[in-house]
Design an enzyme around this catalytic site. Structure first.
Site, PDB file in Angstrom:
ATOM      1  CD  GLU A  29      -2.777  -1.155   2.456  1.00  0.00           C
ATOM      2  OE1 GLU A  29      -4.003  -1.108   2.478  1.00  0.00           O
ATOM      3  OE2 GLU A  29      -2.072  -1.355   3.479  1.00  0.00           O
ATOM      4  CE1 TYR A  59      35.352  14.610  12.240  1.00  0.00           C
ATOM      5  CE2 TYR A  59      34.991  13.951   9.970  1.00  0.00           C
ATOM      6  CZ  TYR A  59      34.499  14.325  11.193  1.00  0.00           C
ATOM      7  OH  TYR A  59      33.152  14.424  11.362  1.00  0.00           O
ATOM      8  CD  GLU A  75      41.059  17.514   9.115  1.00  0.00           C
ATOM      9  OE1 GLU A  75      40.410  16.478   9.098  1.00  0.00           O
ATOM     10  OE2 GLU A  75      41.897  17.801   9.997  1.00  0.00           O
ATOM     11  CE  LYS A 131      31.602  21.544   8.122  1.00  0.00           C
ATOM     12  NZ  LYS A 131      30.461  20.745   7.703  1.00  0.00           N
ATOM     13  CB  CYS A 151      -0.180  35.756  19.303  1.00  0.00           C
ATOM     14  SG  CYS A 151       0.116  35.424  17.556  1.00  0.00           S
ATOM     15  CE  LYS A 175      29.643  24.927   5.495  1.00  0.00           C
ATOM     16  NZ  LYS A 175      28.517  25.154   6.407  1.00  0.00           N
ATOM     17  CB  CYS A 208      -3.425  37.342  17.404  1.00  0.00           C
ATOM     18  SG  CYS A 208      -2.071  38.474  17.750  1.00  0.00           S
ATOM     19  CB  CYS A 221      -0.095  39.944  14.902  1.00  0.00           C
ATOM     20  SG  CYS A 221       0.023  38.167  14.725  1.00  0.00           S
ATOM     21  CG  ASP A 238      27.647  17.622   2.580  1.00  0.00           C
ATOM     22  OD1 ASP A 238      27.177  17.541   3.728  1.00  0.00           O
ATOM     23  OD2 ASP A 238      27.039  18.128   1.623  1.00  0.00           O
ATOM     24  CB  CYS A 268       2.839  39.421  17.182  1.00  0.00           C
ATOM     25  SG  CYS A 268       1.379  39.013  18.130  1.00  0.00           S
TER      26      CYS A 268
HETATM   27  S1  IVH Z   1      36.223  18.088  13.151  1.00  0.00           S
HETATM   28  C1  IVH Z   1      35.586  18.844  17.459  1.00  0.00           C
HETATM   29  N1  IVH Z   1      36.856  17.581  10.690  1.00  0.00           N
HETATM   30  O1  IVH Z   1      31.407  18.864  10.149  1.00  0.00           O
HETATM   31  C2  IVH Z   1      35.740  18.865  16.010  1.00  0.00           C
HETATM   32  N2  IVH Z   1      34.547  17.741  11.253  1.00  0.00           N
HETATM   33  O2  IVH Z   1      29.896  21.237  10.874  1.00  0.00           O
HETATM   34  C3  IVH Z   1      34.760  18.024  15.356  1.00  0.00           C
HETATM   35  N3  IVH Z   1      33.039  17.316   9.397  1.00  0.00           N
HETATM   36  O3  IVH Z   1      29.933  17.568  13.041  1.00  0.00           O
HETATM   37  C4  IVH Z   1      34.701  18.085  13.935  1.00  0.00           C
HETATM   38  N4  IVH Z   1      34.585  16.925   7.892  1.00  0.00           N
HETATM   39  O4  IVH Z   1      30.417  15.959  11.108  1.00  0.00           O
HETATM   40  C5  IVH Z   1      35.872  17.788  11.560  1.00  0.00           C
HETATM   41  N5  IVH Z   1      37.527  17.078   8.540  1.00  0.00           N
HETATM   42  C6  IVH Z   1      36.566  17.285   9.410  1.00  0.00           C
HETATM   43  C7  IVH Z   1      35.202  17.208   9.041  1.00  0.00           C
HETATM   44  C8  IVH Z   1      34.236  17.462  10.001  1.00  0.00           C
HETATM   45  C9  IVH Z   1      33.277  16.987   8.124  1.00  0.00           C
HETATM   46  C10 IVH Z   1      31.698  17.503   9.970  1.00  0.00           C
HETATM   47  C11 IVH Z   1      31.458  16.874  11.312  1.00  0.00           C
HETATM   48  C12 IVH Z   1      30.965  17.980  12.197  1.00  0.00           C
HETATM   49  C13 IVH Z   1      30.489  18.962  11.197  1.00  0.00           C
HETATM   50  C14 IVH Z   1      30.460  20.354  11.757  1.00  0.00           C
END
Ligand code: IVH
Length: 703
Positions: free
Chosen positions: A55, A247, A136, A138, A453, A335, A432, A429, A140, A447
């Site tokens: 379903e 990491y 290093e 980051k 509200c 970022k 309300c 508002c 995703d 508000c």
């Molecule tokens: S270090 C205390 N290193 O980014 C330090 N985090 O936005 C902990 N992440 O929750 C994080 N690559 O999941 C670290 N090379 C990297 C990372 C990394 C991805 C993530 C991690 C963290 C999030 C924060």
């Protein structure tokens, strides 16, 4: 919520539907499927999903057919691309030995300079002194904590709320890049943190297979990895080919290295994959050069990254720097710039939030930005609309970065048509009708209806039950609305009266017997909430989770907190000085606390809430330290530690740091140049220590 695909399917062919009817049908399907997903997800052993897999599949199928016939009407929350459709329920909870932190963000070189300057100040290092850092990628993906004891994998836990995660050990054991047994000399307790992710190539292959099989299509590799991680059957996880980059360290019984780079090398030797684009840099120029290098390689990488993480290399410095709210002071994420797209602004609507803020929301012609369909964006406030001269009907440039709410960057005025309409911001508002006022110097119009509200009290209730607050499983925003509409809930305490209405709830069209019982059980389960979650759940302005935690550990009960905040209405009362001196709480936060706790409706609301709950105070930190529970005041110039480090260190040892000397002060730490505070302490015969004496006094306690 029991309509089946057969009941929903229109009599005429789908392609002949009018646009409105198709949109209506998609909306209904999205709601019904989300509802069943939630049932499935929160299922415990006694619960079965309300509908069969067949379903459920029929609903998904119908949704796909409508989307195929009306691609322009595809919803941002479409079930066919939605995040976090988690196929399986039951994962045990694991409390992390050390919390899993998040990271502060930097967006440009200036932010990086601010970051290094902050660190130097905190550590009392001279400007331009050497500050080695690693850079290093980051990743995703999803962060994971792996605990090894005597070199053997004991468990793998997801991040969860940072304090408590989910036990995904069985699934993680199927990953090639997570060793079961570690090579080499490893401390008895060895926790490794890192990121689980799916390669882009594996993601593409998975989606094309899912499409062939009529299965779920994942929006991006991260969501696909999340789905793979939460499988009930570890064989499915194994087939998805998840990867892991290590990491960081969690709890360690013995230190492994003096530096982060050294720690990463030890991780490689132990059998982990460490990202090969990690570099050790001597200064900001080198960090930024490495950032550029990673950014230029980004399109070719077989995994998604969303920035570069910079970390202080020396572990002793990392330790001294510690953390502020939920992020370490010694690391930051730089970022990558957000992705952009162009679309049409169809309308502007006003939403009223939990604290009464009137937020304009842009309704957009749906458009793909960075792989996600966006049809709403925040416009922040009325000044923003005016400054950017945003008019209804305009072509706008939209931007979306990570999980951040999409924003309108600018208007393409050269494309503006004559009909484009200026938006008039309301002064009452829209929910309300109370006046919506804007205090001088503030950007936001609010508000003034408070609990009266409807929008505010609904949002407040949703906040109260949410995951980071009371975390009531199965009580989502739709149910709150439903119960609110019936007049069953208005204040947080009413939630605890819901189990008395069990039969009426079970009789509601969308509720089954089992889900009603689950809901009642979930409510009963939170009658002894952690005090900090209850404080956070009250939704006081500026009181986030970290501040709620500070308040909980300082005051140990809601009554004591309320009393202190009421006393603090008189700014000459010692409670005012005490509140404003708590790390991260200044006068503005104190004002909001006072405003909340002295409001007419608050005291009865809290009394009612406490009649239904027994909050559990957090453990007082380091009860064995010589300063635990004592009130310390620092004055004069500190020479060995910056003021913020001294304060953070004292608080870590369980002391309260205050800004003013009063009869409640236990110790005054006085450096050169101390003046009136020293004099007052002498008068009150309070113990006075020099900075050296203070450091000697606390040495051996994590100093
Ligand atoms: S270090 C205390 N290193 O980014 C330090 N985090 O936005 C902990 N992440 O929750 C994080 N690559 O999941 C670290 N090379 C990297 C990372 C990394 C991805 C993530 C991690 C963290 C999030 C924060």
């Amino acid at each position: 919520m029991s309509r089946s695909a057969d009941e929903l399917r229109p009599d005429s062919p789908i392609k002949d539907l009018a646009d409105e009817a198709a949109a209506q049908l998609l909306q209904e399907l999205a709601e019904i499927i989300a509802y069943h997903d939630a049932r499935y997800h929160t299922a415990d052993e006694q619960t079965e999903p309300e509908i069969s897999d067949a379903e459920y599949d029929a609903l998904i199928q119908l949704n796909r057919q409508v989307e195929a016939a009306f691609p322009g009407l595809m919803r941002p929350d479409s079930p066919s691309v939605r995040v976090g459709i988690v196929p399986a329920g039951n994962f045990a909870k694991i409390t992390h030995a050390l919390p899993m932190l998040s990271l502060g963000n930097a967006f440009d070189a200036d932010d990086l300079s601010d970051f290094t300057a902050r660190i130097r100040r905190f550590l009392s290092l001279p400007e331009d002194s050497p500050l080695e850092m690693t850079a290093e990628p980051k990743i995703d993906g999803l962060s994971l904590s792996l605990r090894y004891e005597k070199g053997k994998l004991i468990y793998a836990a997801t991040r969860g709320d940072g304090t408590i995660g989910e036990d995904v050990t069985a699934n993680i054991r199927t990953l090639n890049e997570v060793p079961d047994i570690l090579a080499g000399e490893i401390p008895d307790v060895f926790e490794v943190r890192g990121e689980v992710y799916m390669r882009r190539s594996d993601f593409a292959a998975l989606n094309s297979e899912q499409e062939k099989q009529g299965g779920k299509i994942f929006a991006n590799p991260r969501n696909a990895a999340a789905g793979a991680l939460r499988q009930k059957d570890a064989k499915i996880t194994a087939s998805r080919n998840l990867r892991f980059f290590a990491y960081a360290a969690g709890a360690l019984s013995d230190p492994v290295s003096d530096t982060h780079k050294g720690f990463l090398d030890r991780l490689s030797e132990a059998g982990f994959s460490v990202n090969p684009l990690t570099a050790l840099c001597r200064n900001e120029t080198e960090l930024l050069a490495h950032y550029q290098k990673i950014a230029s390689l980004r399109p070719e990488l077989d995994y998604d990254i969303d920035g570069v993480v910079y970390k202080i290399n020396r572990h002793d410095w990392q330790e001294r720097l510690g953390q502020v709210s939920r992020a370490p002071r010694w690391a930051i994420a730089h970022k990558f710039p957000a992705e952009q797209a162009e679309t049409i602004l169809r309308d502007i609507e006003i939403q009223v939030g939990r604290t009464g803020a009137l937020t304009p929301v842009a309704r957009l012609q749906p458009v793909l930005v960075g792989g996600v369909t966006v049809s709403n964006a925040t416009l922040h406030n009325e000044d923003e609309i005016r400054r950017k001269d945003i008019r209804i009907g305009d072509s706008v440039i939209l931007q979306r970065a990570g999980d951040v709410i999409p924003q309108i960057v600018r208007v393409r005025t050269e494309k503006r048509s004559e009909g484009a309409a200026v938006f008039i911001f309301p002064e009452t508002c829209p929910i309300c009708g109370h006046p919506a006022t804007r205090p001088e110097g503030e950007a936001v119009r609010r508000c003034t209806g408070g609990f009266e509200c409807e929008a505010q009290s609904r949002e407040q209730l949703k906040h109260f039950v949410s995951r980071d607050a009371m975390d009531i499983d199965g009580l989502g925003s739709q149910l709150i609305d439903l119960f609110y509409d019936r007049g069953w809930i208005k204040t947080p305490a009413d939630i605890f009266r819901l189990p008395e209405k069990r039969d009426e709830i079970a009789a509601l069209e969308r509720m089954a017997e089992k889900s009603t019982d689950n809901l009642c059980r979930a409510i009963e389960a939170v009658r002894t909430p952690p005090l900090e979650k209850l404080i956070f759940g009250l939704g006081i302005r500026q009181i986030g989770q970290a501040t709620a935690k500070l308040l909980a550990s300082r005051y140990q009960s809601l009554e004591a907190l309320m009393q202190a905040c009421q006393n603090a209405a008189d700014t000459s009362h010692p409670d005012y000085a005490e509140l404003t001196a708590i790390d991260q709480i200044g006068t503005s936060v104190t004002d909001d606390l006072v405003r909340f706790f002295t409001a007419r409706q608050t005291a009865p609301m809290i009394a009612d809430l406490l009649a239904h709950t027994t909050p559990v105070p957090p453990e007082a930190p380091s009860a064995d330290s010589p300063v635990s529970g004592k009130t310390i005041v620092f004055t004069g110039t500190l020479e060995k530690r910056s003021r913020s480090e001294a304060k953070a260190q004292a608080e870590k040892l369980g002391a309260k740091v205050s800004g003013a000397v009063s009869a409640r002060t236990d110790i005054l730490v006085a450096g050169p140049g101390a003046g009136s505070k020293l004099k007052k302490a002498e008068e009150l015969e309070i113990e006075i220590l020099s900075e050296e004496e203070w450091l000697a006094f606390i040495t051996g306690h994590n100093g």
